[in-house]
Design an enzyme around this catalytic site. Structure first.
Site, short mmCIF file in Angstrom:
data_model
loop_
_atom_site.label_atom_id
_atom_site.label_comp_id
_atom_site.label_asym_id
_atom_site.label_seq_id
_atom_site.Cartn_x
_atom_site.Cartn_y
_atom_site.Cartn_z
N ASN A 164 76.32 37.77 21.40
CA ASN A 164 75.08 38.54 22.08
C ASN A 164 73.27 37.62 21.13
O ASN A 164 74.01 37.32 20.45
CB ASN A 164 74.75 40.16 22.20
CG ASN A 164 73.70 40.03 23.23
OD1 ASN A 164 73.34 39.29 24.67
ND2 ASN A 164 74.31 41.49 23.72
N LEU A 165 72.32 37.54 22.29
CA LEU A 165 71.22 37.09 21.19
C LEU A 165 70.57 38.22 20.31
O LEU A 165 70.20 37.65 19.52
CB LEU A 165 69.78 36.59 22.61
CG LEU A 165 70.16 35.76 23.36
CD1 LEU A 165 69.24 35.42 24.49
CD2 LEU A 165 69.72 34.53 22.17
N CYS B 193 79.84 41.99 61.74
CA CYS B 193 81.27 41.19 61.04
C CYS B 193 81.87 40.58 62.12
O CYS B 193 81.80 40.58 63.15
CB CYS B 193 82.19 42.71 61.01
SG CYS B 193 83.54 42.84 60.36
N VAL C 23 77.10 39.08 39.28
CA VAL C 23 77.56 37.95 40.97
C VAL C 23 77.28 36.48 41.17
O VAL C 23 77.73 36.28 42.50
CB VAL C 23 76.76 39.24 42.17
CG1 VAL C 23 76.89 40.60 41.88
CG2 VAL C 23 75.13 38.75 41.34
N CYS D 92 84.48 48.41 58.38
CA CYS D 92 85.50 48.55 58.39
C CYS D 92 86.53 47.55 56.72
O CYS D 92 87.39 47.19 56.53
CB CYS D 92 86.83 47.33 59.57
SG CYS D 92 86.45 45.13 59.20
N HIS E 39 80.81 43.64 39.67
CA HIS E 39 79.85 44.37 40.35
C HIS E 39 79.90 43.30 41.99
O HIS E 39 78.65 43.38 42.37
CB HIS E 39 78.93 43.90 39.85
CG HIS E 39 78.27 44.90 39.00
ND1 HIS E 39 77.78 44.57 37.68
CD2 HIS E 39 79.50 46.41 38.10
CE1 HIS E 39 77.36 45.95 36.69
NE2 HIS E 39 78.83 46.59 37.15
N GLN F 155 80.66 41.40 34.86
CA GLN F 155 79.26 41.97 35.47
C GLN F 155 77.95 41.34 36.43
O GLN F 155 77.65 41.58 37.44
CB GLN F 155 78.51 42.79 34.98
CG GLN F 155 78.94 43.62 33.77
CD GLN F 155 78.20 43.55 32.28
OE1 GLN F 155 77.81 43.51 31.51
NE2 GLN F 155 77.92 45.23 33.39
N ALA G 113 74.27 31.54 23.91
CA ALA G 113 75.57 31.88 24.45
C ALA G 113 76.06 30.26 24.47
O ALA G 113 77.41 29.87 24.08
CB ALA G 113 76.15 32.11 25.72
N CYS H 110 81.65 44.16 55.62
CA CYS H 110 81.52 44.83 56.69
C CYS H 110 81.29 46.49 56.25
O CYS H 110 82.53 46.66 55.54
CB CYS H 110 82.59 45.06 57.61
SG CYS H 110 82.06 46.13 58.92
#
Length: 232
Positions: free
Chosen positions: A198-199, A133, A90, A117, A106, A88, A216, A114
């Site tokens: 996970n925490l 673009c 970026v 297009c 994501h 997830q 982690a 663009c």
């Protein structure tokens, strides 16, 4: 020989210094979601949105992959079955950590899109609202980010992989954002063993077969080591 699908969220990059969204001092405490992470926000104030992602791009570039990212790359390289990381996030810390079989559901900070297009290209460190673009020359460049209200990328591939998974693990996710929060239920229906790392338990933590709680950078390398030792 097992197939493994791993979902990662903001928690795996937090120890690299990448701000999470939902912490008390996180990104959503500093910005309204509607202003910087929706198509409507971009249409209303593209300069604000572009500047928000420019700052995030710079922060990601200054960060380094941590032991958890590197452990998942080791798992992909040494495990005899298939390993797919669905993130997830970026940022590009998985890639820089060595992962190759990876889906950015994501979008990605280092990509521009663009709106006219749908051509994609490598984003400059500082995008500007109204950038042209390089394919169609329309002044329609936007961050290649899936905003709220938009469909995440490569969902068919993701669901196919989950349907074939023997192990499904979610690392550093809040369990608040769908469709990713529903992946554990899909994996369970397909017969996979499910694990949350996970925490603290996520919003869907009760749906997992097992949980490993802790940072982690500690839990993920230990889990990878156990998988490789077992030869599962």
């Amino acid at each position: 020989m097992s197939n493994i699908v791993i979902l990662t969220g903001a928690g795996i990059s937090a120890e690299s210094g990448i701000e999470t969204f939902r912490a008390e001092t996180g990104l959503w405490a500093q910005h309204r979601v509607e202003d910087v992470a929706t198509p409507e926000g971009f249409a209303c104030n593209p300069e604000l949105v572009v500047d928000f992602y420019n700052a995030r791009r710079a922060a990601a570039a200054a960060a380094a992959p941590n032991a958890a990212h590197k452990a998942l790359a080791r798992l992909e390289a040494e495990h005899k079955g298939k390993v797919l990381v669905v993130t997830q996030n970026v940022d590009d810390l998985h890639e820089r950590g060595g992962s190759c079989n990876l889906v950015h559901m994501h979008g990605a900070l280092n990509s521009a899109l663009c709106a006219t297009c749908e051509h994609r290209w490598t984003a400059p460190m500082e995008m500007r609202a109204g950038d042209a673009c390089p394919s169609c020359n329309a002044a329609a460049a936007r961050p290649d980010i899936v905003w709220f209200g938009e469909m995440p990328y490569q969902m068919d591939l993701i669901f196919e992989a989950i349907g074939e998974a023997d192990i499904f693990a979610a690392i550093g996710t809040s369990g608040n954002v769908y469709p990713a929060a529903g992946f554990v239920a899909e994996a369970a229906r397909a017969g996979a063993h499910t694990l949350e790392i996970n925490l603290e338990p996520s919003a869907v933590g009760a749906q997992f077969d097992k949980a490993l709680l802790g940072p982690a950078t500690k839990t993920v390398p230990a889990w990878v080591e156990s998988i490789l030792r077992a030869g599962a």
